[in-house]
Design a protein around this motif. Structure first.
Motif, mmCIF file in Angstrom:
data_model
loop_
_atom_site.group_PDB
_atom_site.id
_atom_site.type_symbol
_atom_site.label_atom_id
_atom_site.label_comp_id
_atom_site.label_asym_id
_atom_site.label_seq_id
_atom_site.Cartn_x
_atom_site.Cartn_y
_atom_site.Cartn_z
ATOM 1 N N ASN A 151 20.581 -1.656 10.170
ATOM 2 C CA ASN A 151 21.649 -0.977 11.181
ATOM 3 C C ASN A 151 22.953 -1.477 11.030
ATOM 4 O OD1 ASN A 151 19.902 0.892 12.247
ATOM 5 N ND2 ASN A 151 19.062 -0.445 13.799
ATOM 6 N N HIS A 152 22.897 -2.781 10.737
ATOM 7 C CA HIS A 152 24.110 -3.608 10.573
ATOM 8 C C HIS A 152 24.970 -3.132 9.413
ATOM 9 C CE1 HIS A 152 26.777 -7.083 9.515
ATOM 10 N NE2 HIS A 152 26.902 -7.274 10.688
ATOM 11 N N GLY A 153 24.256 -2.458 8.420
ATOM 12 C CA GLY A 153 25.019 -1.857 7.201
ATOM 13 C C GLY A 153 24.773 -2.260 5.984
ATOM 14 N N SER A 154 24.278 -3.741 5.915
ATOM 15 C CA SER A 154 24.369 -4.516 4.455
ATOM 16 C C SER A 154 22.974 -4.116 3.603
ATOM 17 C CB SER A 154 24.276 -5.879 4.720
ATOM 18 O OG SER A 154 23.460 -6.367 5.683
ATOM 19 N N LEU A 155 22.019 -4.095 4.208
ATOM 20 C CA LEU A 155 20.499 -3.724 3.481
ATOM 21 C C LEU A 155 20.559 -2.462 3.064
ATOM 22 C CD1 LEU A 155 18.096 -5.612 3.191
ATOM 23 C CD2 LEU A 155 17.030 -4.427 4.924
ATOM 24 N N LYS A 156 19.760 -2.265 2.004
ATOM 25 C CA LYS A 156 19.682 -0.829 1.487
ATOM 26 C C LYS A 156 18.218 -0.494 1.775
ATOM 27 C CE LYS A 156 23.498 -0.952 -1.673
ATOM 28 N NZ LYS A 156 23.926 -2.349 -1.197
ATOM 29 N N LYS A 157 17.340 -1.270 1.663
ATOM 30 C CA LYS A 157 15.785 -0.953 2.038
ATOM 31 C C LYS A 157 15.180 -2.194 2.071
ATOM 32 C CE LYS A 157 14.565 -0.477 -2.913
ATOM 33 N NZ LYS A 157 13.945 0.447 -3.984
ATOM 34 N N ILE A 158 13.850 -2.026 2.426
ATOM 35 C CA ILE A 158 12.834 -3.279 2.234
ATOM 36 C C ILE A 158 11.715 -2.776 1.155
ATOM 37 C CG2 ILE A 158 11.077 -1.778 3.954
ATOM 38 C CD1 ILE A 158 10.576 -4.920 5.288
ATOM 39 N N THR A 159 11.447 -3.672 0.504
ATOM 40 C CA THR A 159 10.648 -3.656 -0.484
ATOM 41 C C THR A 159 9.207 -4.538 -0.087
ATOM 42 O OG1 THR A 159 12.222 -3.425 -2.439
ATOM 43 C CG2 THR A 159 9.864 -3.956 -2.941
ATOM 44 N N ALA A 160 8.144 -3.469 0.120
ATOM 45 C CA ALA A 160 6.894 -4.193 0.627
ATOM 46 C C ALA A 160 5.844 -4.274 -0.127
ATOM 47 C CB ALA A 160 6.531 -3.343 1.997
ATOM 48 N N MET A 161 5.020 -5.469 -0.001
ATOM 49 C CA MET A 161 3.844 -5.551 -1.002
ATOM 50 C C MET A 161 2.571 -5.152 -0.573
ATOM 51 S SD MET A 161 5.387 -6.957 -3.649
ATOM 52 C CE MET A 161 4.426 -7.990 -4.544
ATOM 53 N N SER A 162 2.082 -4.151 -1.052
ATOM 54 C CA SER A 162 0.812 -3.677 -0.773
ATOM 55 C C SER A 162 -0.388 -4.323 -1.776
ATOM 56 C CB SER A 162 0.779 -2.259 -0.975
ATOM 57 O OG SER A 162 -0.836 -1.729 -0.725
ATOM 58 N N SER A 163 -1.409 -3.837 -2.030
ATOM 59 C CA SER A 163 -2.461 -4.278 -3.043
ATOM 60 C C SER A 163 -3.463 -3.321 -3.701
ATOM 61 C CB SER A 163 -3.247 -5.493 -2.403
ATOM 62 O OG SER A 163 -4.281 -5.671 -2.733
ATOM 63 N N SER A 164 -4.147 -3.291 -4.421
ATOM 64 C CA SER A 164 -4.972 -2.505 -4.986
ATOM 65 C C SER A 164 -6.122 -2.340 -4.046
ATOM 66 C CB SER A 164 -5.586 -2.809 -6.459
ATOM 67 O OG SER A 164 -5.979 -4.196 -6.419
ATOM 68 N N MET A 165 -6.549 -3.296 -3.211
ATOM 69 C CA MET A 165 -7.401 -3.309 -2.276
ATOM 70 C C MET A 165 -7.435 -2.120 -1.414
ATOM 71 S SD MET A 165 -9.580 -5.820 -2.683
ATOM 72 C CE MET A 165 -10.644 -6.621 -1.515
ATOM 73 N N ILE A 166 -6.219 -1.591 -1.191
ATOM 74 C CA ILE A 166 -6.036 -0.269 -0.536
ATOM 75 C C ILE A 166 -7.022 0.740 -0.800
ATOM 76 C CG2 ILE A 166 -3.902 -0.572 0.272
ATOM 77 C CD1 ILE A 166 -2.776 1.362 -1.654
ATOM 78 N N TYR A 167 -7.323 0.880 -2.247
ATOM 79 C CA TYR A 167 -8.229 1.893 -2.690
ATOM 80 C C TYR A 167 -9.823 1.437 -2.702
ATOM 81 C CZ TYR A 167 -3.952 3.163 -4.985
ATOM 82 O OH TYR A 167 -2.533 3.483 -5.156
ATOM 83 N N GLU A 168 -10.030 0.276 -1.949
ATOM 84 C CA GLU A 168 -11.148 -0.281 -2.102
ATOM 85 C C GLU A 168 -12.638 0.683 -1.892
ATOM 86 O OE1 GLU A 168 -11.120 -3.663 0.857
ATOM 87 O OE2 GLU A 168 -13.505 -3.806 0.605
ATOM 88 N N ASN A 169 -12.390 1.457 -1.192
ATOM 89 C CA ASN A 169 -13.668 2.364 -0.882
ATOM 90 C C ASN A 169 -13.514 3.886 -1.799
ATOM 91 O OD1 ASN A 169 -15.566 1.336 0.538
ATOM 92 N ND2 ASN A 169 -14.236 1.761 2.684
ATOM 93 N N THR A 170 -12.522 3.886 -2.751
ATOM 94 C CA THR A 170 -12.754 5.050 -3.749
ATOM 95 C C THR A 170 -13.913 5.218 -4.421
ATOM 96 O OG1 THR A 170 -11.314 6.244 -4.867
ATOM 97 C CG2 THR A 170 -11.582 4.148 -5.814
ATOM 98 N N THR A 171 -14.077 6.534 -4.751
ATOM 99 C CA THR A 171 -15.280 7.079 -5.339
ATOM 100 C C THR A 171 -14.633 7.823 -6.556
ATOM 101 O OG1 THR A 171 -15.530 8.780 -3.995
ATOM 102 C CG2 THR A 171 -16.886 7.102 -3.546
ATOM 103 N N THR A 172 -13.446 7.692 -6.723
ATOM 104 C CA THR A 172 -12.960 8.539 -7.939
ATOM 105 C C THR A 172 -12.051 7.611 -8.556
ATOM 106 O OG1 THR A 172 -11.385 9.669 -6.522
ATOM 107 C CG2 THR A 172 -13.564 10.846 -7.009
ATOM 108 N N TRP A 173 -12.098 7.683 -9.896
ATOM 109 C CA TRP A 173 -10.976 6.910 -10.595
ATOM 110 C C TRP A 173 -10.077 7.793 -11.655
ATOM 111 C CZ3 TRP A 173 -15.797 5.523 -9.009
ATOM 112 C CH2 TRP A 173 -15.767 4.557 -8.350
ATOM 113 N N PRO A 174 -9.011 7.550 -12.031
ATOM 114 C CA PRO A 174 -8.075 6.261 -11.603
ATOM 115 C C PRO A 174 -7.524 6.609 -10.212
ATOM 116 C CG PRO A 174 -6.891 7.553 -13.081
ATOM 117 C CD PRO A 174 -8.313 8.053 -13.141
#
Ligand SMILES: NC(=O)c1ccc[n+]([C@@H]2O[C@H](COP(=O)([O-])OP(=O)(O)OC[C@H]3O[C@@H](n4cnc5c(N)ncnc54)[C@H](O)[C@@H]3O)[C@@H](O)[C@H]2O)c1
Length: 343
Positions: A116-139
């Motif tokens: 809002n102040h005007g300097s920052l362009k975006k946030i870069t956030a760190m997720s993880s492969s663990m979000i796909y922990e329960n997948t049953t199809t790959w990749p």
């Protein structure tokens, strides 16, 4: 003028690689770390004039927002989190969720204020492969996390929340984001956590219970037969820290990366048993390989296989360091740490 990046978790494992890469690409870097994981660590770039390290807490929204605004930061990479290997997930199942949600809330609030102040362009956030922990199809492809059952582990669930924090901040405050989804980072610099407990694996304690340093130290200490967790059929894509850092930095300025998420991983997959055999050969030469299986942990995902095409097509990035080449860097480092008694 050099662009400025605020990076939380800068004294961590990935943080170390990231600061190096950012400095090499001409960024000014302000690191924030509370030293909760490893204590105070020393890095080659500590005295670099373009690097400043702030001893502070990523839950301190005022500290983050004031620093982002005062230093006119272009980017904020929110890397700080309570994270560890598989035993850590189990030991801190509640604490890591409570702590990481607080870190996320303060990081996003600070980013919204700076945007809002005007300097920052975006946030870069760190997720993880663990979000796909329960997948049953790959990749696993970016976006699959919306269709597969939510993760079993609190760590995976908390990393999934990263995606919803990004969504909410965009919808309500128009804060742009990029989500990086690393898969099994390997490299040097991941020493024993201050909070580590000793878990025996055969006659040797588990090292941080991240599989690569763990197997290396057990083989270096002469374990024979080698103890592995479960049957060793678990598939992982071990991604070298130098490559991972280049992928994260490649996403910073690319307009096509805005409001997108990227799997950051090597396309090369290995079973734990294959990994163990490769490390064994590198350390023990022709000595016959022998192993026994210990009982696995509850949340030991059998298969984590990324689709890496989006990062290649959009960012022009690929993790091209082979496991073999990465191990040639990691093994001597672990050897040194074992000699120093830090692992
Ligand atoms: N290592 C991996 O394979 C991997 C894979 C996927 C995602 N990630 C994510 O990447 C990020 C970095 O992971 P890492 O492996 O470098 O972990 P790490 O534990 O080595 O580093 C995290 C750093 O954050 C710091 N920290 C923790 N809580 C803090 C707080 N409240 N305030 C300030 N600093 C704090 C720690 O002291 C540590 O230096 C995390 O968000 C993690 O979830 C890592």
């Amino acid at each position: 003028m050099a662009k400025t990046v605020l990076l939380t978790g800068s004294s961590g494992f990935i943080g170390g690689y990231l600061v190096e890469e950012l400095l090499a690409q001409g960024y000014k870097v302000i690191g924030v770390d509370n030293f909760s994981k490893y204590g105070m660590v020393h890095r080659s770039y500590d005295s670099d004039p373009n690097y400043e390290l702030v001893h502070g807490d990523a839950k301190d929204m005022q500290l983050l927002s004031k620093t982002l605004i005062r230093e006119q930061c272009d980017h904020f990479i929110a890397g700080a989190a309570m994270i560890g290997g598989i035993s850590y997930f189990h030991k801190f199942a509640f604490d890591l969720m409570a702590e990481n949600e607080r870190i996320l809330a303060s990081s996003f609030e600070a980013a919204i204020a700076a945007y809002n102040h005007g300097s920052l362009k975006k946030i870069t956030a760190m997720s993880s492969s663990m979000i796909y922990e329960n997948t049953t199809t790959w990749p696993s492809k970016e976006g699959d996390e919306r269709h597969v059952a939510p993760p079993e582990s609190t760590y995976g669930f908390e990393k999934l929340a990263v995606h919803y924090f990004c969504q909410g901040a965009l919808e309500q405050y128009q804060l742009p984001y990029t989500i990086c989804i690393p898969f099994n980072c390997i490299g040097v610099g991941e020493s024993r956590a201050k909070t580590d407990i000793d878990i025996k694996s055969g006659n040797v304690s588990l090292a941080m219970s991240h599989v690569v340093p763990d197997l290396i130290q057990k083989i270096l200490k002469g374990q024979d037969p080698l103890h592995i967790l479960g049957e060793g059929n678990q598939i992982r894509h071990y991604t070298y820290g130098v490559d991972l850092a280049k992928g994260i930095v490649a996403s910073l300025e690319n307009p096509a990366a805005v409001n997108e998420s990227f799997n950051l991983a090597t396309k090369e997959g290995h079973t734990v048993l294959e990994l163990a055999q490769i490390i064994w050969k590198k350390i023990n030469g022709d000595k016959p390989f022998a192993y026994v299986s210990d009982a696995p942990f509850d949340y030991d995902v059998q298969k984590r296989v990324p689709d890496v095409s989006k990062a290649k097509d959009v960012l022009g990035w690929e993790a091209d360091t082979s496991l073999d080449a990465a191990l040639d860097k990691v093994i001597p480092w672990i050897e040194e740490q074992v000699a120093k008694g830090t692992i």
